[in-house]
Enzyme design. Structure first.
Site, mmCIF file in Angstrom:
data_model
loop_
_atom_site.group_PDB
_atom_site.id
_atom_site.type_symbol
_atom_site.label_atom_id
_atom_site.label_comp_id
_atom_site.label_asym_id
_atom_site.label_seq_id
_atom_site.Cartn_x
_atom_site.Cartn_y
_atom_site.Cartn_z
ATOM 1 N N PRO A 2 -10.532 1.859 8.280
ATOM 2 C CA PRO A 2 -10.431 0.550 8.930
ATOM 3 C C PRO A 2 -8.957 0.241 8.961
ATOM 4 O O PRO A 2 -8.370 0.523 7.957
ATOM 5 C CB PRO A 2 -11.372 -0.118 8.425
ATOM 6 C CG PRO A 2 -12.364 0.759 8.061
ATOM 7 C CD PRO A 2 -11.730 1.956 7.393
ATOM 8 N N GLU A 3 -8.388 -0.341 9.945
ATOM 9 C CA GLU A 3 -7.080 -0.775 9.973
ATOM 10 C C GLU A 3 -7.204 -2.312 9.623
ATOM 11 O O GLU A 3 -8.278 -2.749 9.500
ATOM 12 C CB GLU A 3 -6.509 -0.514 11.209
ATOM 13 C CG GLU A 3 -6.248 0.978 11.517
ATOM 14 C CD GLU A 3 -5.087 1.394 12.330
ATOM 15 O OE1 GLU A 3 -4.126 0.621 12.525
ATOM 16 O OE2 GLU A 3 -5.438 2.496 13.083
ATOM 17 N N LYS A 52 -5.170 -3.427 4.127
ATOM 18 C CA LYS A 52 -6.521 -2.627 4.049
ATOM 19 C C LYS A 52 -7.434 -2.831 2.738
ATOM 20 O O LYS A 52 -8.457 -2.017 2.760
ATOM 21 C CB LYS A 52 -6.464 -1.316 4.287
ATOM 22 C CG LYS A 52 -5.592 -0.637 5.561
ATOM 23 C CD LYS A 52 -5.180 0.721 5.565
ATOM 24 C CE LYS A 52 -4.630 1.119 6.786
ATOM 25 N NZ LYS A 52 -4.396 2.767 7.244
ATOM 26 N N ARG A 148 2.219 -4.610 -5.119
ATOM 27 C CA ARG A 148 2.309 -3.345 -4.727
ATOM 28 C C ARG A 148 1.967 -2.841 -3.294
ATOM 29 O O ARG A 148 2.466 -1.953 -2.851
ATOM 30 C CB ARG A 148 1.400 -2.469 -5.568
ATOM 31 C CG ARG A 148 1.605 -2.323 -6.933
ATOM 32 C CD ARG A 148 0.584 -1.246 -7.809
ATOM 33 N NE ARG A 148 -0.541 -1.585 -7.606
ATOM 34 C CZ ARG A 148 -1.358 -2.070 -8.618
ATOM 35 N NH1 ARG A 148 -0.630 -2.696 -9.809
ATOM 36 N NH2 ARG A 148 -2.776 -2.347 -8.632
ATOM 37 N N ASN A 189 -3.112 4.674 11.821
ATOM 38 C CA ASN A 189 -2.364 5.568 12.889
ATOM 39 C C ASN A 189 -2.334 4.878 14.280
ATOM 40 O O ASN A 189 -1.650 5.322 14.863
ATOM 41 C CB ASN A 189 -3.465 6.874 12.613
ATOM 42 C CG ASN A 189 -2.688 8.295 13.150
ATOM 43 O OD1 ASN A 189 -1.433 8.431 12.894
ATOM 44 N ND2 ASN A 189 -3.363 9.078 13.638
ATOM 45 N N ARG A 282 -0.336 13.388 8.994
ATOM 46 C CA ARG A 282 -1.330 12.639 10.065
ATOM 47 C C ARG A 282 -0.921 13.026 11.512
ATOM 48 O O ARG A 282 0.291 13.322 11.690
ATOM 49 C CB ARG A 282 -1.173 11.208 9.829
ATOM 50 C CG ARG A 282 -1.700 10.551 8.497
ATOM 51 C CD ARG A 282 -3.160 10.952 8.356
ATOM 52 N NE ARG A 282 -3.996 10.074 9.247
ATOM 53 C CZ ARG A 282 -4.277 8.767 9.086
ATOM 54 N NH1 ARG A 282 -3.961 8.284 8.168
ATOM 55 N NH2 ARG A 282 -4.997 8.416 10.214
#
Length: 293
Positions: A2-3, A52, A148, A189, A282
């Site tokens: 999931p984005e 995410k 981070r 992506n 990817r």
């Protein structure tokens, strides 16, 4: 995976339907038993997303951090039936009458599959399966986890300058930089390929090859696309002029994307064949004309 828009929808769902409620927290699978004991019978005070990752804040001052990864998903059950956010993406369910126990908590159905965490309130229940990360953090640990991460275009505290400082110094391809969660949080992506196409930027151009004006346009467009995704629950990146039916349901569109998953098909703008290539492990989708090297 999931984005970012999906995680913000998750946070909003928890805030709306579970915020302020005391929760029973268990781990039917057993792998989160210790963390479940720390959160059990606590009230849910906050829910937020950063990229995410989902953070659920409890009245003990502790936070449940969840990263769904490739296979994680939440299943929710309430008076409207079952529905899912994550993977697999399943919508809907039969409306049902909810049974409650003597303390007023919903009685959920028996767990199906490896349920890492189950949350139960007086209004519904939520099951988490297959996350890549699931842990309890104190406030300092939560701040460290977020430190981070790069700025999230959907957050009000996002600082695009932070990401730009990394991008403008890097020899790495911009398409690879956009996927790094320590550069920009929440981009996957689809959003990286579609946003680069919309900006007319060669995905292989090094970050330091971007002009500041190009970066500003790219960031603003990511904000626009992600906000639209939060609103509709679907990723639609095509502009109305490039859609067969601009008024169609976003979730049912066949013309929602410009380049992703359209290998060999004609570009919606120039008719050149869309290419799929590997970049940093990817699949990268691009138009060789609109995004000329």
């Amino acid at each position: 995976m999931p984005e970012g828009h999906t995680l913000h929808r998750l946070a909003a769902h928890f805030a709306k339907h579970y915020g302020g409620a005391r929760l029973r927290v268990t781990s039917p699978q057993g792998r989160f038993a210790g963390g479940a004991r720390r959160l059990d019978s606590r009230g849910l005070l906050d829910a937020e997303a950063h990229g995410k990752q989902l953070f659920l804040g409890f009245d003990s001052g502790e936070w449940l951090r969840v990263h769904l990864g490739l296979y994680g998903a939440w299943t929710f059950g309430d008076a409207h039936g079952e529905h899912h956010l994550g993977a697999p993406r399943v919508q809907g369910g039969q409306r049902r009458e909810l049974e409650r126990d003597a303390e007023g908590f919903v009685v959920p159905p028996p767990p199906v599959g490896a349920v890492r965490v189950r949350l139960v309130s007086a209004a519904g229940w939520a099951d988490l399966r297959g996350p890549s990360a699931c842990e309890v953090l104190d406030g300092e640990e939560k701040r460290a986890a977020q430190a981070r991460l790069g700025p999230d275009p959907l957050r009000s505290d996002a600082d695009p300058e932070q990401a730009w400082r990394t991008v403008r110094r890097s020899r790495t391809a911009i398409a690879a930089l956009l996927m790094r969660q320590d550069v920009i949080a929440g981009i996957g992506n689809i959003y990286r390929a579609e946003s680069l196409f919309r900006a007319g930027i060669d995905p292989y151009r090094p970050g330091r090859g971007l002009a500041r004006a190009e970066w500003d346009v790219l960031w603003a467009d990511l904000v626009t696309l992600l906000e639209a995704g939060v609103g509709s629950g679907s990723i639609v990146t095509t502009r109305p002029a490039h859609r067969a039916d601009p008024d169609a349901d976003p979730a049912a569109r066949s013309d929602a994307l410009y380049v992703c998953y359209r290998t060999g098909e004609p570009c919606r703008v120039c008719a050149a064949a869309i290419r799929a290539e590997e970049l940093a492990g990817r699949t990268l989708y691009r138009c060789p004309v609109c995004q000329r090297r």
